[in-house]
Scaffold this motif. Structure first.
Motif, PDB file in Angstrom:
ATOM      1  N   LYS A 140     116.309 -11.531  43.250  1.00 45.69           N
ATOM      2  CA  LYS A 140     115.418 -12.137  44.245  1.00 45.69           C
ATOM      3  C   LYS A 140     114.283 -12.951  43.622  1.00 45.69           C
ATOM      4  N   LYS A 141     113.691 -12.456  42.562  1.00 47.60           N
ATOM      5  CA  LYS A 141     112.557 -13.154  41.953  1.00 47.60           C
ATOM      6  C   LYS A 141     112.969 -14.497  41.349  1.00 47.60           C
ATOM      7  N   LYS A 142     114.213 -14.594  40.921  1.00 52.03           N
ATOM      8  CA  LYS A 142     114.694 -15.837  40.314  1.00 52.03           C
ATOM      9  C   LYS A 142     115.199 -16.823  41.360  1.00 52.03           C
ATOM     10  N   LEU A 143     115.512 -16.313  42.535  1.00 53.73           N
ATOM     11  CA  LEU A 143     116.018 -17.175  43.599  1.00 53.73           C
ATOM     12  C   LEU A 143     114.870 -17.902  44.292  1.00 53.73           C
ATOM     13  N   ARG A 144     115.069 -19.166  44.578  1.00 57.31           N
ATOM     14  CA  ARG A 144     114.098 -19.913  45.367  1.00 57.31           C
ATOM     15  C   ARG A 144     114.649 -19.999  46.780  1.00 57.31           C
ATOM     16  N   LEU A 145     114.128 -19.144  47.628  1.00 55.92           N
ATOM     17  CA  LEU A 145     114.691 -18.996  48.974  1.00 55.92           C
ATOM     18  C   LEU A 145     113.823 -19.679  50.019  1.00 55.92           C
ATOM     19  N   ASP A 146     114.477 -20.331  50.968  1.00 51.11           N
ATOM     20  CA  ASP A 146     113.779 -20.905  52.115  1.00 51.11           C
ATOM     21  C   ASP A 146     113.715 -19.864  53.222  1.00 51.11           C
ATOM     22  N   ASN A 147     112.565 -19.761  53.856  1.00 47.49           N
ATOM     23  CA  ASN A 147     112.430 -18.908  55.034  1.00 47.49           C
ATOM     24  C   ASN A 147     112.578 -19.761  56.286  1.00 47.49           C
ATOM     25  N   ILE A 148     113.114 -19.165  57.330  1.00 47.00           N
ATOM     26  CA  ILE A 148     113.284 -19.878  58.597  1.00 47.00           C
ATOM     27  C   ILE A 148     112.565 -19.092  59.683  1.00 47.00           C
ATOM     28  N   SER A 149     111.817 -19.812  60.518  1.00 47.84           N
ATOM     29  CA  SER A 149     111.071 -19.139  61.588  1.00 47.84           C
ATOM     30  C   SER A 149     111.694 -19.411  62.950  1.00 47.84           C
ATOM     31  N   ILE A 150     111.964 -20.671  63.254  1.00 48.58           N
ATOM     32  CA  ILE A 150     112.559 -21.038  64.542  1.00 48.58           C
ATOM     33  C   ILE A 150     114.049 -21.304  64.334  1.00 48.58           C
TER      34      ILE A 150
END
Length: 203
Positions: free
Chosen positions: A53-63
């Motif tokens: 997880k720390k190495k992954l660049r993850l996008d968060n989605i709200s809508i």
């Protein structure tokens, strides 16, 4: 063999340690428990996700929309799942929803299963070529039987299925007519022996 309670608790605590709030950690605990109930590799995928997880660049989605595509990175399956479950009442009217590029998609699946219970409808879920039919959070039917880690999904497709009988009206009527043979014709003897005080009352 680990108990479901242990699986829930350790998943919840490790999720909090991995940076999620206690509220989201509670949801993750329920989800991993659900995956393991249906013999899907929840612990295996969660453990791998947290290690990377720390190495992954993850996008968060709200809508959540009908078509959802991450930018350069992949969606976080936990945040996407939480918001999908929170918004399912409004998303139900869309019928079909797609996500592009989701990290560890198996962790997203139990959110969808629980959403099926909320709206009282089945949901068909396809993760690339893996198909799942989620039945009101009670059953999961799938063509996916491998105990493996799925690190990424290029496409996730969901379809809300309308509730329909699997039989024709004629078949129902025929079976109902047969069931009528068990009905007992009411007579005076049955009336007197039924519930209530009857003909005498000692009070």
């Amino acid at each position: 063999m680990r108990s479901l309670s242990e699986i829930d608790t350790v998943s919840k605590r490790s999720s909090r340690a991995a940076g999620y709030s206690w509220g989201i950690a509670e949801e993750i605990g329920k989800n991993i428990r659900l995956l393991e109930i249906f013999s899907l590799p929840g612990i295996k995928n969660l453990n791998s996700f947290f290690k990377k997880k720390k190495k992954l660049r993850l996008d968060n989605i709200s809508i959540i929309k009908q078509d959802n595509e991450a930018n350069k990175n992949e969606y976080c399956p936990i945040i996407a799942g939480v918001n999908f479950l929170d918004q399912i009442k409004t998303l139900e009217t869309l019928n079909e929803i797609t996500f592009k590029k989701v990290s560890y998609p198996l962790l997203f699946l139990p959110f969808v299963s629980r959403a099926a219970e909320v709206i009282g409808k089945r949901i068909f879920l396809k993760i690339d070529d893996r198909e799942f039919l989620l039945n009101f959070n009670n059953n999961i039917y799938s063509n996916y039987t491998k105990n493996e880690i799925i690190e990424t999904a290029e496409n996730i497709y969901l379809k809300v299925l309308e509730n329909r009988d699997s039989f024709e009206e004629k078949e129902w009527n025929e079976l109902y007519k047969l069931s009528e043979e068990t009905f007992v014709e009411e007579n005076e003897s049955l009336k007197q022996g039924g519930a209530g005080a009857g003909l005498t009352d000692n009070d």
